[in-house]
Design a protein around this motif. Structure first.
Motif, mmCIF file in Angstrom:
data_model
loop_
_atom_site.group_PDB
_atom_site.id
_atom_site.type_symbol
_atom_site.label_atom_id
_atom_site.label_comp_id
_atom_site.label_asym_id
_atom_site.label_seq_id
_atom_site.Cartn_x
_atom_site.Cartn_y
_atom_site.Cartn_z
ATOM 1 N N VAL A 142 -20.210 -12.611 -38.558
ATOM 2 C CA VAL A 142 -19.871 -14.029 -38.707
ATOM 3 C C VAL A 142 -21.060 -14.926 -38.358
ATOM 4 O O VAL A 142 -21.218 -16.009 -38.923
ATOM 5 N N SER A 143 -21.902 -14.462 -37.449
ATOM 6 C CA SER A 143 -23.038 -15.289 -37.003
ATOM 7 C C SER A 143 -24.074 -15.514 -38.093
ATOM 8 O O SER A 143 -24.899 -16.425 -37.989
ATOM 9 N N PHE A 144 -24.048 -14.702 -39.145
ATOM 10 C CA PHE A 144 -24.965 -14.909 -40.261
ATOM 11 C C PHE A 144 -24.326 -15.876 -41.261
ATOM 12 O O PHE A 144 -23.231 -15.626 -41.774
ATOM 13 N N ASP A 145 -25.025 -16.991 -41.529
ATOM 14 C CA ASP A 145 -24.540 -17.941 -42.526
ATOM 15 C C ASP A 145 -24.868 -17.380 -43.900
ATOM 16 O O ASP A 145 -25.988 -17.539 -44.406
ATOM 17 N N THR A 146 -23.901 -16.725 -44.496
ATOM 18 C CA THR A 146 -24.110 -16.127 -45.818
ATOM 19 C C THR A 146 -23.336 -16.891 -46.892
ATOM 20 O O THR A 146 -22.834 -16.300 -47.847
ATOM 21 N N THR A 147 -23.231 -18.205 -46.711
ATOM 22 C CA THR A 147 -22.692 -19.036 -47.783
ATOM 23 C C THR A 147 -23.416 -18.679 -49.078
ATOM 24 O O THR A 147 -24.627 -18.430 -49.067
ATOM 25 N N SER A 148 -22.718 -18.640 -50.186
ATOM 26 C CA SER A 148 -23.278 -18.122 -51.434
ATOM 27 C C SER A 148 -24.601 -18.779 -51.817
ATOM 28 O O SER A 148 -25.445 -18.140 -52.441
ATOM 29 N N GLU A 201 -26.932 -19.483 -49.832
ATOM 30 C CA GLU A 201 -27.952 -18.995 -48.907
ATOM 31 C C GLU A 201 -28.244 -17.514 -49.164
ATOM 32 O O GLU A 201 -27.520 -16.830 -49.881
ATOM 33 N N SER A 202 -29.315 -17.016 -48.546
ATOM 34 C CA SER A 202 -29.652 -15.597 -48.631
ATOM 35 C C SER A 202 -28.719 -14.783 -47.735
ATOM 36 O O SER A 202 -28.234 -15.272 -46.713
ATOM 37 N N ASN A 203 -28.481 -13.539 -48.122
ATOM 38 C CA ASN A 203 -27.707 -12.634 -47.271
ATOM 39 C C ASN A 203 -28.588 -11.559 -46.640
ATOM 40 O O ASN A 203 -28.083 -10.586 -46.079
ATOM 41 N N LEU A 204 -29.906 -11.720 -46.741
ATOM 42 C CA LEU A 204 -30.801 -10.638 -46.346
ATOM 43 C C LEU A 204 -30.773 -10.343 -44.850
ATOM 44 O O LEU A 204 -30.967 -9.188 -44.438
ATOM 45 N N GLN A 205 -30.529 -11.342 -44.006
ATOM 46 C CA GLN A 205 -30.466 -11.061 -42.569
ATOM 47 C C GLN A 205 -29.262 -10.173 -42.256
ATOM 48 O O GLN A 205 -29.370 -9.228 -41.462
ATOM 49 N N LEU A 206 -28.136 -10.457 -42.872
ATOM 50 C CA LEU A 206 -26.961 -9.606 -42.658
ATOM 51 C C LEU A 206 -27.218 -8.201 -43.194
ATOM 52 O O LEU A 206 -26.900 -7.205 -42.526
ATOM 53 N N ILE A 207 -27.796 -8.101 -44.372
ATOM 54 C CA ILE A 207 -28.075 -6.787 -44.964
ATOM 55 C C ILE A 207 -29.047 -6.004 -44.088
ATOM 56 O O ILE A 207 -28.884 -4.788 -43.883
ATOM 57 N N ALA A 208 -30.052 -6.682 -43.548
ATOM 58 C CA ALA A 208 -31.013 -6.005 -42.669
ATOM 59 C C ALA A 208 -30.319 -5.463 -41.423
ATOM 60 O O ALA A 208 -30.624 -4.348 -40.959
ATOM 61 N N PHE A 209 -29.382 -6.249 -40.876
ATOM 62 C CA PHE A 209 -28.636 -5.768 -39.705
ATOM 63 C C PHE A 209 -27.830 -4.521 -40.054
ATOM 64 O O PHE A 209 -27.848 -3.524 -39.315
ATOM 65 N N SER A 257 -29.612 4.024 -46.688
ATOM 66 C CA SER A 257 -28.958 3.101 -47.609
ATOM 67 C C SER A 257 -29.944 2.627 -48.659
ATOM 68 O O SER A 257 -31.159 2.591 -48.427
ATOM 69 N N GLU A 258 -29.409 2.256 -49.797
ATOM 70 C CA GLU A 258 -30.204 1.753 -50.915
ATOM 71 C C GLU A 258 -29.941 0.268 -51.069
ATOM 72 O O GLU A 258 -28.794 -0.175 -50.984
ATOM 73 N N LEU A 259 -31.001 -0.500 -51.298
ATOM 74 C CA LEU A 259 -30.857 -1.936 -51.537
ATOM 75 C C LEU A 259 -31.122 -2.232 -53.004
ATOM 76 O O LEU A 259 -32.053 -1.692 -53.608
ATOM 77 N N ILE A 260 -30.302 -3.101 -53.572
ATOM 78 C CA ILE A 260 -30.461 -3.528 -54.956
ATOM 79 C C ILE A 260 -30.588 -5.045 -54.934
ATOM 80 O O ILE A 260 -29.617 -5.759 -54.682
ATOM 81 N N PHE A 261 -31.797 -5.543 -55.177
ATOM 82 C CA PHE A 261 -32.109 -6.963 -55.018
ATOM 83 C C PHE A 261 -31.815 -7.759 -56.291
ATOM 84 O O PHE A 261 -31.792 -7.207 -57.405
ATOM 85 N N ASN A 262 -31.643 -9.066 -56.106
ATOM 86 C CA ASN A 262 -31.633 -9.966 -57.254
ATOM 87 C C ASN A 262 -33.073 -10.180 -57.719
ATOM 88 O O ASN A 262 -34.028 -9.693 -57.100
ATOM 89 N N GLU A 263 -33.243 -10.895 -58.821
ATOM 90 C CA GLU A 263 -34.584 -11.060 -59.392
ATOM 91 C C GLU A 263 -35.533 -11.755 -58.427
ATOM 92 O O GLU A 263 -36.721 -11.428 -58.356
#
Length: 382
Positions: A11-17, A19-27, A39-45
């Motif tokens: 919840v502490s990560f502001d992942t409003t659409s 915004e980026s979600n990379l901090q949550l994904i990194a955690f 784990s495998e990451l699939i990035f946007n462009e």
């Protein structure tokens, strides 16, 4: 960490659409890595957002995907009594943006990973986290495309959207469209010499309303859904510069929420025909350069999983319930189903709390989800 502790971090990560979600994904990636799960990451462009996919157990047999989206809706303009990006607990309720939609499910999945690893699994459990679900199930499409290329696709997908852990086998599809009406401006004192884009847009919106009423015909209804018919609504409109200027431009966005056996594109095509055959000719008798343009904003298919299928039986065992139902909101379920992965929706919390100020999930729902995943672990062990 238990699910409540993990939920506080998510919840502490502001992942409003927006915004980026990379901090949550990194955690999440680091959390899994500490448990020796790659784990495998699939990035946007732009590489500003990413999906995450991880597998626990054998990769050469069909297993189950636990799917959740990491993005949340905005808190702008909402009157929160607690900090939206900080978990708060009161009277057995856990408050924070995304607690129910749907970081609660993700927290339970992550908390279950040590249990998944405790004994060898005979079937794999996959974790799929996506981005931009709230704005059209956008991010998960690249992830699903990767799964489609695998020689051994998963057998089943559970999407953890909030259903109070009641298994859901069906939901409507959605088509979001934009219509731009281009008319001709003039002084409002000479209004007939102009083409009022707002008035013609209003005529198109009125036609949408008529189409929506047609979709309520009894023969087009499905009593399994609430409401039992496909719906059409206009959600955004803008146009005009000043009251004494006939407006040359107007734009409106509309959506179709279609029953699984109804093609939402047919609704859009019906409006487009009306625009081209009935409205645009009248506009062009005044100004030849007038135009009406349509553009698709987003779309995803509906979902219908057979209640008698092996997938439905398996989810009934996992959930401890065969009381299957449907929901009005959409998910990425139809996208997974389109590549042959049978899909159900089942997660903690209620969408009655989703997207609202002071969003919350009952702590007991989180605990019940933990128990469901424990049953899954037991069923998949060797």
């Amino acid at each position: 960490m238990n699910s409540k502790e993990l939920l506080a971090i998510l919840v502490s990560f502001d992942t409003t659409s927006r915004e980026s979600n990379l901090q949550l994904i990194a955690f999440v990636r680091e959390y899994l890595a500490q448990l020796n799960v790659s784990s495998e990451l699939i990035f946007n462009e732009e590489r500003s957002k990413a999906n995450l996919f991880a597998t626990i157990g054998p990769a050469d047999v069909p297993g189950i995907v636990l799917s959740g989206h990491t993005d949340v809706v905005p808190v702008d303009g909402q009157a929160w009594s607690v900090p939206p990006f900080q978990l708060s607990e009161r009277d057995g309720k856990l408050y924070g943006r995304g607690t129910t939609d749907m970081k609660g499910f993700i927290a339970s999945v992550l908390a279950a990973v040590p249990g998944f690893l405790a004994q060898p699994l005979r079937l794999p459990i996959h974790i799929a986290l996506s981005y931009d679900e709230e704005v059209g199930c956008l991010g998960v499409r690249d992830l699903i495309a990767r799964l489609a290329e695998r020689p051994c696709k998963p057998r089943l997908c559970i999407i953890g959207e909030p259903t109070q852990l009641q298994p859901v086998l069906g939901h409507k599809g959605k088509l979001a469209m934009r219509c731009d009406v281009h008319g001709a401006a003039c002084h409002s004192a000479y209004a007939p010499q102009g083409v009022n884009a707002i008035e013609y847009a209003a005529e198109l919106i009125g036609e949408l309303g008529r189409i929506g009423r047609q979709l309520q015909a009894p023969e087009l209804c499905d009593s399994r859904f609430d409401p039992p018919f496909s719906t059409v609504q206009t959600g955004v409109i803008s146009g005009g510069k000043a009251l004494n200027i006939v407006p040359a431009e107007c734009r409106f966005d509309f959506e179709v929420r279609a029953l699984p056996d109804t093609d939402p594109q047919a609704v859009a095509q019906q409006l487009q025909r009306y625009a081209q055959q009935e409205v645009l000719p009248r506009m062009r008798t005044v100004a030849a350069g007038s135009d009406i343009r349509f553009a698709e904003l987003s779309a995803y298919p509906g979902l219908t999983t057979d209640a008698q299928s092996d997938a439905a039986r398996l989810i009934a065992d996992i959930c401890g319930s065969d009381d299957f139902t449907t929901v009005a909101f959409g998910t990425e379920g139809g996208l997974f189903d389109s590549i042959g992965i049978a899909t159900v929706v089942c997660g903690p919390g209620s969408m009655d709390q989703g997207h609202k100020p002071d969003e919350f999930i009952h702590a007991t729902q989180l605990e019940a989800c933990d128990a469901m995943l424990e049953r899954l672990t037991t069923m998949f062990r060797m």
